[in-house]
Design a protein around this motif. Structure first.
Motif, mmCIF file in Angstrom:
data_model
loop_
_atom_site.group_PDB
_atom_site.id
_atom_site.type_symbol
_atom_site.label_atom_id
_atom_site.label_comp_id
_atom_site.label_asym_id
_atom_site.label_seq_id
_atom_site.Cartn_x
_atom_site.Cartn_y
_atom_site.Cartn_z
ATOM 1 N N LEU A 146 0.821 -1.210 0.000
ATOM 2 C CA LEU A 146 0.000 0.000 0.000
ATOM 3 C C LEU A 146 0.860 1.267 0.000
ATOM 4 O O LEU A 146 0.487 2.277 -0.591
ATOM 5 N N CYS A 147 1.997 1.194 0.690
ATOM 6 C CA CYS A 147 2.857 2.363 0.828
ATOM 7 C C CYS A 147 4.206 1.922 1.384
ATOM 8 O O CYS A 147 4.425 0.733 1.640
ATOM 9 N N ILE A 148 5.088 2.901 1.599
ATOM 10 C CA ILE A 148 6.384 2.667 2.237
ATOM 11 C C ILE A 148 6.484 3.608 3.419
ATOM 12 O O ILE A 148 6.054 4.769 3.333
ATOM 13 N N ILE A 149 7.035 3.115 4.512
ATOM 14 C CA ILE A 149 7.393 3.991 5.625
ATOM 15 C C ILE A 149 8.905 3.891 5.788
ATOM 16 O O ILE A 149 9.438 2.813 6.014
ATOM 17 N N GLU A 150 9.558 5.043 5.638
ATOM 18 C CA GLU A 150 11.008 5.102 5.803
ATOM 19 C C GLU A 150 11.314 5.352 7.275
ATOM 20 O O GLU A 150 10.813 6.293 7.876
ATOM 21 N N ALA A 151 12.139 4.483 7.839
ATOM 22 C CA ALA A 151 12.565 4.632 9.227
ATOM 23 C C ALA A 151 14.056 4.339 9.287
ATOM 24 O O ALA A 151 14.482 3.247 8.900
ATOM 25 N N MET A 152 14.830 5.288 9.714
ATOM 26 C CA MET A 152 16.280 5.130 9.853
ATOM 27 C C MET A 152 16.907 4.671 8.535
ATOM 28 O O MET A 152 17.699 3.737 8.504
ATOM 29 N N LYS A 153 16.527 5.310 7.459
ATOM 30 C CA LYS A 153 17.060 5.046 6.117
ATOM 31 C C LYS A 153 16.686 3.668 5.569
ATOM 32 O O LYS A 153 17.242 3.227 4.579
ATOM 33 N N LEU A 154 15.754 2.982 6.205
ATOM 34 C CA LEU A 154 15.257 1.701 5.700
ATOM 35 C C LEU A 154 13.853 1.904 5.162
ATOM 36 O O LEU A 154 13.024 2.540 5.807
ATOM 37 N N MET A 155 13.582 1.353 3.988
ATOM 38 C CA MET A 155 12.263 1.462 3.374
ATOM 39 C C MET A 155 11.447 0.225 3.732
ATOM 40 O O MET A 155 11.802 -0.888 3.345
ATOM 41 N N ASN A 156 10.376 0.419 4.497
ATOM 42 C CA ASN A 156 9.538 -0.675 4.971
ATOM 43 C C ASN A 156 8.225 -0.674 4.201
ATOM 44 O O ASN A 156 7.449 0.291 4.295
ATOM 45 N N GLU A 157 7.979 -1.731 3.435
ATOM 46 C CA GLU A 157 6.735 -1.837 2.685
ATOM 47 C C GLU A 157 5.601 -2.221 3.623
ATOM 48 O O GLU A 157 5.722 -3.163 4.400
ATOM 49 N N ILE A 158 4.502 -1.476 3.537
ATOM 50 C CA ILE A 158 3.317 -1.761 4.346
ATOM 51 C C ILE A 158 2.307 -2.433 3.426
ATOM 52 O O ILE A 158 1.932 -1.884 2.389
ATOM 53 N N GLU A 159 1.889 -3.646 3.819
ATOM 54 C CA GLU A 159 0.998 -4.438 2.980
ATOM 55 C C GLU A 159 -0.419 -4.445 3.545
ATOM 56 O O GLU A 159 -0.619 -4.309 4.757
ATOM 57 N N SER A 160 -1.382 -4.668 2.667
ATOM 58 C CA SER A 160 -2.777 -4.764 3.071
ATOM 59 C C SER A 160 -3.006 -6.073 3.819
ATOM 60 O O SER A 160 -2.496 -7.117 3.421
ATOM 61 N N GLU A 161 -3.780 -5.977 4.877
ATOM 62 C CA GLU A 161 -4.100 -7.175 5.662
ATOM 63 C C GLU A 161 -5.410 -7.813 5.207
ATOM 64 O O GLU A 161 -5.755 -8.893 5.671
ATOM 65 N N VAL A 162 -6.126 -7.109 4.308
ATOM 66 C CA VAL A 162 -7.411 -7.616 3.821
ATOM 67 C C VAL A 162 -7.537 -7.367 2.319
ATOM 68 O O VAL A 162 -6.858 -6.514 1.761
ATOM 69 N N THR A 163 -8.449 -8.112 1.692
ATOM 70 C CA THR A 163 -8.821 -7.851 0.309
ATOM 71 C C THR A 163 -10.013 -6.914 0.354
ATOM 72 O O THR A 163 -10.936 -7.116 1.152
ATOM 73 N N GLY A 164 -9.984 -5.867 -0.461
ATOM 74 C CA GLY A 164 -11.086 -4.911 -0.445
ATOM 75 C C GLY A 164 -10.807 -3.707 -1.313
ATOM 76 O O GLY A 164 -10.016 -3.765 -2.248
ATOM 77 N N VAL A 165 -11.461 -2.584 -0.969
ATOM 78 C CA VAL A 165 -11.343 -1.345 -1.728
ATOM 79 C C VAL A 165 -10.807 -0.257 -0.797
ATOM 80 O O VAL A 165 -11.300 -0.086 0.319
ATOM 81 N N VAL A 166 -9.810 0.487 -1.284
ATOM 82 C CA VAL A 166 -9.260 1.603 -0.501
ATOM 83 C C VAL A 166 -10.295 2.718 -0.516
ATOM 84 O O VAL A 166 -10.611 3.283 -1.558
ATOM 85 N N ARG A 167 -10.858 3.004 0.657
ATOM 86 C CA ARG A 167 -11.887 4.032 0.759
ATOM 87 C C ARG A 167 -11.302 5.394 1.108
ATOM 88 O O ARG A 167 -11.807 6.416 0.667
ATOM 89 N N LYS A 168 -10.219 5.407 1.894
ATOM 90 C CA LYS A 168 -9.647 6.691 2.295
ATOM 91 C C LYS A 168 -8.155 6.538 2.579
ATOM 92 O O LYS A 168 -7.739 5.564 3.198
ATOM 93 N N ILE A 169 -7.365 7.508 2.104
ATOM 94 C CA ILE A 169 -5.942 7.622 2.440
ATOM 95 C C ILE A 169 -5.849 8.836 3.358
ATOM 96 O O ILE A 169 -6.180 9.955 2.959
ATOM 97 N N LEU A 170 -5.440 8.616 4.591
ATOM 98 C CA LEU A 170 -5.482 9.660 5.614
ATOM 99 C C LEU A 170 -4.161 10.410 5.813
ATOM 100 O O LEU A 170 -4.093 11.301 6.647
ATOM 101 N N VAL A 171 -3.125 10.055 5.063
ATOM 102 C CA VAL A 171 -1.815 10.683 5.243
ATOM 103 C C VAL A 171 -1.328 11.197 3.892
ATOM 104 O O VAL A 171 -1.515 10.543 2.858
ATOM 105 N N ASN A 172 -0.707 12.363 3.901
ATOM 106 C CA ASN A 172 -0.128 12.937 2.682
ATOM 107 C C ASN A 172 1.255 12.353 2.439
ATOM 108 O O ASN A 172 1.946 11.950 3.370
ATOM 109 N N ASP A 173 1.664 12.361 1.177
ATOM 110 C CA ASP A 173 2.977 11.852 0.797
ATOM 111 C C ASP A 173 4.080 12.652 1.494
ATOM 112 O O ASP A 173 3.982 13.869 1.650
ATOM 113 N N ALA A 174 5.116 11.940 1.947
ATOM 114 C CA ALA A 174 6.302 12.508 2.608
ATOM 115 C C ALA A 174 5.974 13.136 3.965
ATOM 116 O O ALA A 174 6.726 13.953 4.467
ATOM 117 N N GLU A 175 4.879 12.725 4.565
ATOM 118 C CA GLU A 175 4.476 13.237 5.873
ATOM 119 C C GLU A 175 4.963 12.286 6.975
ATOM 120 O O GLU A 175 4.921 11.072 6.793
#
Length: 173
Positions: free
Chosen positions: A130-159
């Motif tokens: 779904l996205c990446i969260i960078e922590a201490m120069k490591l890129m961590n991929e965040i995966e969906s835990e369910v099958t479905g439809v993305v209804r809302k993205i609550l965070v802006n890019d690079a925030e």
């Protein structure tokens, strides 16, 4: 150079009645003059002053620097209205909340010029990135835990995001 090494050097100089000494390494430059009210340590690239040393006082251990007192953080780093708007929107939309598993910086795409992994309204499968969260120069991929439809993205890019902060709301299929 640590405090123990500096103390040993000062002790040796006092024992042997050395009045002046210079020591230079790739990391620092140390000049000591007895009888003078100043000892100076210079680190490359910027000079840094050390406590004044006067002779013939015995050498003393230099205490380790103590962290400065920090005020308790505010309840939120976002303006109060922004937090309320996000909560209001989150309450309106029903679904599974995808939360940040770590503190870091949120990125919607794998590169600045690439398309985002997902957009609102996209169908996603369990395990899809779904996205990446960078922590201490490591890129961590965040995966969906369910099958479905993305209804809302609550965070802006690079925030910046906090642990447990809701990132997406996915309506299960």
């Amino acid at each position: 150079m640590n405090a123990k090494e500096l103390k040993a050097i000062l002790q040796a100089l006092m024992e042997h009645e050395v009045s002046e000494m210079s020591l230079e390494t790739p990391d620092y430059k140390l000049n000591i003059k007895r009888g003078s009210s100043l000892a100076q340590v210079q680190y490359v690239p910027a000079p840094v002053a050390t406590p004044q040393i006067t002779a013939p006082q015995p050498a003393v251990a230099v205490p380790a620097p103590q962290p400065a007192a920090v005020a308790a953080p505010a309840a939120t780093s976002r303006p109060a209205t922004a937090g309320r708007e996000a909560e209001d929107k989150k309450e309106e939309i029903k679904g599974v909340e995808v939360k940040a598993p770590i503190v870091g910086t949120f990125y919607r795409s794998p590169a600045p010029d690439a398309e985002p992994y997902v957009k609102e309204g996209d169908s996603v499968k369990k395990g899809q990135v779904l996205c990446i969260i960078e922590a201490m120069k490591l890129m961590n991929e965040i995966e969906s835990e369910v099958t479905g439809v993305v209804r809302k993205i609550l965070v802006n890019d690079a925030e910046p995001v906090e642990y447990g902060q809701t990132l997406f709301i996915i309506e299960p299929a």
